[in-house]
Structures are given as structure tokens and as C-alpha cells.
Motif scaffolding. Structure first.
Motif, PDB file in Angstrom:
ATOM      1  N   ALA A 114     -93.868  21.830  27.156  1.00 48.60           N
ATOM      2  CA  ALA A 114     -95.102  21.030  27.183  1.00 48.60           C
ATOM      3  C   ALA A 114     -95.217  20.195  25.908  1.00 48.60           C
ATOM      4  O   ALA A 114     -95.522  18.999  25.946  1.00 48.60           O
ATOM      5  CB  ALA A 114     -96.309  21.952  27.331  1.00 48.60           C
ATOM      6  N   ALA A 115     -94.942  20.826  24.763  1.00 48.30           N
ATOM      7  CA  ALA A 115     -95.081  20.113  23.485  1.00 48.30           C
ATOM      8  C   ALA A 115     -94.016  19.021  23.329  1.00 48.30           C
ATOM      9  O   ALA A 115     -94.261  17.994  22.691  1.00 48.30           O
ATOM     10  CB  ALA A 115     -94.984  21.107  22.324  1.00 48.30           C
ATOM     11  N   ASN A 116     -92.875  19.224  23.924  1.00 46.02           N
ATOM     12  CA  ASN A 116     -91.819  18.208  23.818  1.00 46.02           C
ATOM     13  C   ASN A 116     -92.123  16.949  24.616  1.00 46.02           C
ATOM     14  O   ASN A 116     -91.709  15.865  24.234  1.00 46.02           O
ATOM     15  CB  ASN A 116     -90.465  18.792  24.252  1.00 46.02           C
ATOM     16  CG  ASN A 116     -89.673  19.277  23.053  1.00 46.02           C
ATOM     17  OD1 ASN A 116     -89.050  18.477  22.356  1.00 46.02           O
ATOM     18  ND2 ASN A 116     -89.744  20.570  22.782  1.00 46.02           N
ATOM     19  N   VAL A 117     -92.827  17.105  25.745  1.00 45.13           N
ATOM     20  CA  VAL A 117     -93.115  15.904  26.543  1.00 45.13           C
ATOM     21  C   VAL A 117     -94.470  15.282  26.188  1.00 45.13           C
ATOM     22  O   VAL A 117     -94.690  14.099  26.462  1.00 45.13           O
ATOM     23  CB  VAL A 117     -93.070  16.167  28.073  1.00 45.13           C
ATOM     24  CG1 VAL A 117     -91.703  16.644  28.494  1.00 45.13           C
ATOM     25  CG2 VAL A 117     -94.138  17.139  28.506  1.00 45.13           C
ATOM     26  N   ALA A 118     -95.359  16.071  25.577  1.00 48.71           N
ATOM     27  CA  ALA A 118     -96.734  15.603  25.335  1.00 48.71           C
ATOM     28  C   ALA A 118     -96.823  14.221  24.673  1.00 48.71           C
ATOM     29  O   ALA A 118     -97.651  13.395  25.073  1.00 48.71           O
ATOM     30  CB  ALA A 118     -97.518  16.649  24.537  1.00 48.71           C
ATOM     31  N   PRO A 119     -95.965  13.908  23.655  1.00 50.76           N
ATOM     32  CA  PRO A 119     -96.096  12.587  23.016  1.00 50.76           C
ATOM     33  C   PRO A 119     -95.742  11.419  23.938  1.00 50.76           C
ATOM     34  O   PRO A 119     -96.051  10.279  23.623  1.00 50.76           O
ATOM     35  CB  PRO A 119     -95.077  12.653  21.856  1.00 50.76           C
ATOM     36  CG  PRO A 119     -94.765  14.096  21.675  1.00 50.76           C
ATOM     37  CD  PRO A 119     -94.951  14.745  23.011  1.00 50.76           C
ATOM     38  N   PHE A 120     -95.098  11.698  25.069  1.00 52.78           N
ATOM     39  CA  PHE A 120     -94.583  10.610  25.904  1.00 52.78           C
ATOM     40  C   PHE A 120     -95.371  10.398  27.188  1.00 52.78           C
ATOM     41  O   PHE A 120     -95.006   9.546  28.000  1.00 52.78           O
ATOM     42  CB  PHE A 120     -93.100  10.881  26.249  1.00 52.78           C
ATOM     43  CG  PHE A 120     -92.267  11.058  25.012  1.00 52.78           C
ATOM     44  CD1 PHE A 120     -91.902   9.954  24.252  1.00 52.78           C
ATOM     45  CD2 PHE A 120     -91.905  12.327  24.579  1.00 52.78           C
ATOM     46  CE1 PHE A 120     -91.164  10.116  23.092  1.00 52.78           C
ATOM     47  CE2 PHE A 120     -91.169  12.499  23.424  1.00 52.78           C
ATOM     48  CZ  PHE A 120     -90.794  11.389  22.669  1.00 52.78           C
ATOM     49  N   VAL A 121     -96.409  11.193  27.408  1.00 51.88           N
ATOM     50  CA  VAL A 121     -97.176  11.076  28.655  1.00 51.88           C
ATOM     51  C   VAL A 121     -98.673  11.039  28.325  1.00 51.88           C
ATOM     52  O   VAL A 121     -99.080  11.335  27.202  1.00 51.88           O
ATOM     53  CB  VAL A 121     -96.893  12.268  29.616  1.00 51.88           C
ATOM     54  CG1 VAL A 121     -95.414  12.337  29.977  1.00 51.88           C
ATOM     55  CG2 VAL A 121     -97.360  13.593  29.011  1.00 51.88           C
TER      56      VAL A 121
END
Ligand SMILES: C[S@@+](CC[C@H](N)C(=O)[O-])C[C@H]1O[C@@H](n2cnc3c(N)ncnc32)[C@H](O)[C@@H]1O
Length: 267
Positions: free
Chosen positions: A101-108
Motif C-alpha cells: 500500500a505504501a509503495n503505490v500510495a504516492p502514485f495514485v
């Protein structure tokens, strides 16, 4: 020990501990045979997202290097897919430390992540330390919403036809993957929405039939042609627009190499 003695010894052990039968039934060789019988026309194919222009420079953060962590390339693939396909709403089944979740959060725009509630994990006999590690990386992120429940019984109504990418990474048994995939199909915002499964491979090369059986059983036949294993990672992906694909080849010579730098980040 000859075959008859081995058989008698095995039967004795199974009678003492019937759960040992699961080791045979869940053996990958057995599952591969079941898969090939059930889907005789399927030739597993792989796609390589690390050739996409977006893959030139990637930062994987956070990364814990702890037991059960996904591969760096799995988080890289999720980031890449979110960027390339301009994913706004990402939903995942299986939060654990909140690393994906934390890895994708900046991109969505928004992340929804569902996990069994802590009290259920406790009832299941999980250790307090394991339970406490849940949501570690995602708990303070503004665009991450934590959902609690069993994916089998959770009320998915508010999320139906709402998600651009659904990541299935909860219970990896064939039955659960099949059920979660059927759910994910209903969560797709449009026919262009993407489905990703974790642990569809057992390492960077070998397929994992326990998970693949669940995926193929749940996906309508006409979607099978756009289902790929992800090269260099453990994921499988359904990409509606298709992708350049190649046949699975175990022990192929490396077609690319990566350079990783490690940075120790304060917690
Ligand atoms: C492999 S971990 C998820 C890892 C996470 N996606 C990541 O990469 O950082 C799987 C998680 O799914 C949860 N889980 C297992 N079965 C589930 C179910 N039926 N419904 C919801 N969560 C489930 C487990 O509690 C566990 O925390």
C-alpha cells in the motif's frame, strides 16, 4: 527403504496426523498436473514491464527485507502499472505491514486495503508481534484507507465498479484466490481495469499452480489470453489492452540486469 516400506511408513504417519495429506494434495507437482488437465490449451506466458520507459528509474520505498516481504520487483511492478495506466483508485486484499500500500500510495489518488481484523488474527492463534506489524508502513498515509474484514464476507458494495487496479494478496489457497478474483472482477471500474495477483510464481521464474488454478478458474475464458506472469517478479497480471509476451522458459539466460542501491532510512 523399498517402495512398500515407504508406503507403509507414509500411511502410518498419515493415520497419526491426517493433516499430512494436505502436503500431497497441495504439492506443486500434483497441482501442476491438475492445472494441465483442467486447462490443456493454456500456454503460460510472461510479460516484462521492466522494458517500459517508466521503468528507467524506480525507487522502492519502504522496503523491510523481512520475512514474507514481496520481492522488490513486485512493488516496482505495482508502481509501474499505476503510473503507466494512470490508476486513480487502487484496492488490495491483504495489507499486512502496509508495504505494498505504501509503495503505490504516492502514485495514485486513493488506496483501499483490506485485511482480517486484529481480533480475528488473535482468534486464529497468530502471535501478538505478527498482529502488531499490521499497517506499520501505511497507518499514517493520508490517501490510504484501511478496511477490515474477511474478503469472503466483506460488504464490497461501496467499491463495486470503482477500482482501476485490484491487487489480490490475501489467502493464497486456490479456493480463496478463485473467490477473491471473482470479487475483483466486480470491483473493476471499467473493462480497462487491471487485476494483479501476488505469489502466482514461487520465485522469479517458476509458476505457482496453487494460485494459478484459482485465477484461471475464476477468470472468464475470453480474458485468459491477456493474463501474464510478470517477468522478474512473483506477480501475475490481467492487462486488458494486452502486452508483448513470451513463453515461460526456466533457466533462460538473463535478458536484463538491475543495479540496486540500498539506503538506510530512519523510522
Ligand atoms: C501476504 S500478506 C499481504 C502483504 C501486503 N500486500 C504487502 O505486500 O505488503 C497477506 C495478508 O492477508 C491477510 N488475509 C489472509 N486472508 C484474508 C482474508 N480472507 N481476508 C482479508 N485478509 C486476509 C493476512 O492477515 C495477511 O496480513
Amino acid at each position: 527403504m523399498n517402495k512398500v516400506s515407504k508406503l507403509l511408513k507414509a500411511l502410518g504417519l498419515i493415520l497419526q496426523r491426517p493433516a499430512l495429506l494436505n502436503l500431497i494434495l497441495k504439492d506443486e507437482e500434483v497441482l501442476q498436473r491438475t492445472f494441465e488437465k483442467e486447462f490443456p490449451h493454456i500456454k503460460l506466458q510472461q510479460m516484462d514491464p521492466f522494458g517500459w520507459p517508466e521503468a528507467q528509474q524506480l525507487t522502492i520505498a519502504p522496503y523491510a527485507f523481512l520475512s514474507g516481504s514481496s520481492m522488490v520487483t513486485d512493488f516496482a511492478f505495482l508502481q509501474l502499472a499505476c503510473r503507466k495506466y494512470q490508476v486513480e483508485t487502487y484496492l488490495e486484499i491483504g495489507t499486512w505491514r502496509g508495504e505494498s500500500a505504501a509503495n503505490v500510495a504516492p502514485f495514485v489518488k486513493e488506496v483501499f486495503t483490506l485485511n482480517l481484523p486484529d481480533h480475528t488474527l488473535l482468534q486464529m492463534g497468530m502471535s501478538q508481534a505478527y498482529i502488531d506489524s499490521h499497517r506499520f508502513f501505511s497507518k499514517d498515509l493520508a490517501n490510504v484507507q484501511h478496511l477490515f474484514g474477511d474478503s469472503a464476507t466483506f460488504d464490497w458494495t461501496p467499491y463495486q465498479q470503482n477500482c482501476d487496479l485490484i491487487f489480490i494478496d490475501g489467502d493464497h489457497s486456490t479456493e480463496a484466490v478463485q473467490r477473491d478474483t471473482e470479487t475483483a472482477l466486480r470491483l473493476r471500474k471499467t473493462e480497462k481495469s487491471i487485476l494483479v495477483w501476488h505469489d502466482a510464481k514461487s520465485d522469479g521464474e517458476y509458476p505457482r499452480y496453487e494460485v494459478l488454478l484459482g485465477i484461471y478458474r475464476a477468470l472468464p475464458k475470453e480474458l485468459h489470453q491477456n493474463l501474464y506472469l510478470v517477468k522478474h517478479a512473483l506477480c501475475a497480471v490481467y492487462l486488458p489492452e494486452g502486452a508483448e509476451a513470451s513463453a515461460i522458459q526456466i533457466n533462460a539466460l538473463p535478458n536484463r540486469q538491475f543495479e540496486l542501491g540500498l539506503k538506510n532510512v530512519n523510522i
